[in-house]
Design an enzyme around this catalytic site. Structure first.
Site, short mmCIF file in Angstrom:
data_model
loop_
_atom_site.label_atom_id
_atom_site.label_comp_id
_atom_site.label_asym_id
_atom_site.label_seq_id
_atom_site.Cartn_x
_atom_site.Cartn_y
_atom_site.Cartn_z
N SER A 1 0.85 -0.85 -0.05
CA SER A 1 0.01 -0.08 0.05
C SER A 1 0.79 1.21 -0.15
O SER A 1 2.09 1.19 0.30
CB SER A 1 -0.89 0.12 1.27
OG SER A 1 -0.01 0.22 2.37
N LYS A 2 0.47 2.46 -0.08
CA LYS A 2 1.10 3.64 -0.27
C LYS A 2 1.86 3.85 1.06
O LYS A 2 3.03 4.13 0.81
CB LYS A 2 0.00 4.89 -0.20
CG LYS A 2 -0.53 5.01 -1.68
CD LYS A 2 -0.35 6.69 -1.91
CE LYS A 2 -0.36 6.69 -3.50
NZ LYS A 2 -1.46 7.02 -3.93
N ARG A 3 1.13 3.47 2.25
CA ARG A 3 1.88 3.67 3.53
C ARG A 3 3.30 2.73 3.40
O ARG A 3 4.21 3.22 4.20
CB ARG A 3 0.99 3.23 4.42
CG ARG A 3 1.42 3.41 5.89
CD ARG A 3 0.39 3.19 7.05
NE ARG A 3 -0.32 1.71 6.56
CZ ARG A 3 0.00 0.67 7.07
NH1 ARG A 3 1.03 0.45 8.00
NH2 ARG A 3 -0.70 -0.40 6.95
N GLY B 1 5.14 2.02 0.85
CA GLY B 1 6.20 2.28 -0.09
C GLY B 1 5.53 2.19 -1.57
O GLY B 1 6.56 2.12 -2.44
#
Ligand code: GLU
Length: 468
Positions: A240-242, A244
């Site tokens: 996920s974005k969190r 990376g």
């Protein structure tokens, strides 16, 4: 046989980190074998493809240092060639026109769904004569896919994977408006570009079986396929974005060096014994497809940061000054002078030993070029109490008389100064550090003083000594 690999991004967004890894593996394999690494922009989806995304992808690849051979190919520009191939298949009886209306297809799907069957086209126009064609319906062209037997893929990463042909329906090659589908375009382009190795994410595995059927229908040689497991987050879930799942440009903005990102991406799914630090030269020499792992790798920022710290220490000082300059200028609200850049270059060796990212480095270099009086952080302020200021006042006098303004001479001076007052070295050196840098953490403080030079050192000490 000359190895030809390709990277084939769809320009619907930035170059994300998974795409960067796919590009890297293809690039490394081409460079390892003395082959070619081609770039194809899969811009057939006109609604979602943008020039900004193309630019971001090219920029990301360039930043990563992944140079491609020849010009980037636009898939969209090859649409006539894709259509030509679909018509060849039609003429050869390997494809057929399907006149199903959207309503008919919808009914088919609904019936299959109700019967609990997988949704697939039932082949109703496979053997139907063209004379049955309803008037005014523009047909699609579908592949006459094999209905019996199986398609076997000897994947370079996944090993042997088999799919029953009965599970694959007759895919659309050319839409009713004459535009090619993605599956057709990829096969025609890979063939025409003489691609020998298709290395991509394993989310494409299902597509591959369908693409193989198109290769077979055209009687073309198959490239070798290697499907790399996707990158997962540290918790094993989809990235996920969190975790990376960001654009390559975000890594640049976070202050990572491209060589560190290359090394990190290489290790995300490829190994060479226990080696963690692998230079690009070594990677080119060692890269092979056999050592790509079969299980998903987990993204780990801490590892990336460790590698980055390593490559920061190796990086050229002038280059690092160039990298921190824009950040410092934005922070200070002014341009750096030649003298600033010169000072930073001389100071860089001391600074880069401690920095983990370019962002850190800019932060830790700031005091060298900051305006006076410096602002002192909390811990530094605490050191500049009455006692600290008193010591600094006297130290300024001692320093002013020092003929040899070098780290060694200043250190000797401070040692003698502390001893004469029955103080430990740190009792003098720490307020000095606070005075010169505004902080309690910095490169060795006598080196800092030497680099700042007599004038700036004395004036910073006097500022601090006078600080209330
Ligand atoms: N354009 C596809 C993507 O961005 C890749 C296709 C391929 O590598 O064959 O995922």
């Amino acid at each position: 046989m000359t190895v030809v690999t390709r990277f084939a991004p769809s320009p619907t967004g930035f170059l994300h980190i998974g795409g960067g890894r796919t590009a890297l593996f293809n690039w490394l394999y081409a460079r390892n074998t003395g082959g070619k690494f081609l770039l194809r922009i899969e811009d057939t989806d006109r609604q979602r493809s943008t020039q900004a995304a193309v630019d971001a992808i090219l920029d990301g690849l360039q930043w990563l240092g992944l140079d491609w051979d020849g010009d980037a190919v636009s898939q969209f520009e090859r649409k006539d060639r894709h259509a030509e191939v679909a018509h060849q298949m039609l003429a050869a009886g390997k494809a057929y026109r399907c006149y199903c209306s959207p309503e008919e297809l919808e009914e088919m799907r609904a019936a299959q769904k109700a019967a609990g069957q997988p949704m697939r086209y039932d082949g109703r126009w496979r053997d139907r004569p063209e004379s049955d064609a309803p008037p005014g319906v523009a047909p699609v062209i579908r592949l006459k896919a094999p209905q019996e037997g199986q398609t076997v893929l000897n994947d370079l990463v996944q090993g042997e994977v088999t799919v029953q042909n009965a599970q694959l329906d007759d895919l659309i090659l050319l839409r009713a408006d004459g535009t090619p589908t993605y599956l057709l375009a990829v096969v025609v382009d890979d063939h025409d570009m003489n691609v020998t190795h298709v290395i991509r994410g394993d989310d494409h595995l299902t597509n591959t079986f369908r693409q193989i059927q198109i290769f077979h229908a055209m009687g073309w040689d198959l490239p070798r396929f290697g499907h790399i497991p996707l990158i997962h987050g540290p918790d094993g879930a989809k990235l996920s974005k969190r975790h990376g799942a960001l654009g390559v440009d975000a890594y640049r903005d976070m202050g990572y060096l491209p060589e560190a990102v290359r090394n990190y991406l290489l290790r995300l799914g490829w190994s060479h014994g226990d080696d963690e630090i692998i230079s690009t030269e070594q990677a080119i020499e060692w890269f092979n497809l056999e050592s790509i792992g079969r299980s998903p790798s987990r993204f780990d920022f801490a590892k990336l940061e460790n590698l980055n710290a390593h490559y920061m220490r190796l990086a050229d000082d002038t280059r690092l000054v160039g990298l921190i300059a824009p950040r410092l200028e934005a922070d200070l609200g002014r341009s750096l002078t030649d003298a600033d850049r010169d000072l930073l270059t001389r100071a860089m060796n001391g600074l880069k030993q401690r920095a983990r990212t370019v962002v850190d480095l800019a932060q830790s270099a700031r005091f060298y070029v900051a305006a006076q009086p410096l602002s002192y952080d909390e811990k530094a302020s605490a050191l500049l109490d009455e006692k600290g200021r008193g010591l600094l006042k006297e130290l300024a006098e001692a320093f002013a008389g020092e003929p040899d303004f070098t780290a060694a001479a200043l250190e000797a001076q401070v040692r003698a100064f502390a001893e004469a007052r029955g103080e430990k070295l740190g009792k003098v050196a720490q307020p000095l550090r606070a005075a010169l840098t505004g902080s309690t953490v910095s490169p060795p403080i006598f080196e800092v003083a030497e680099l700042l030079g007599r004038e700036a050192t004395l004036s910073r000490i006097r500022d601090a000594a006078g600080a209330a």
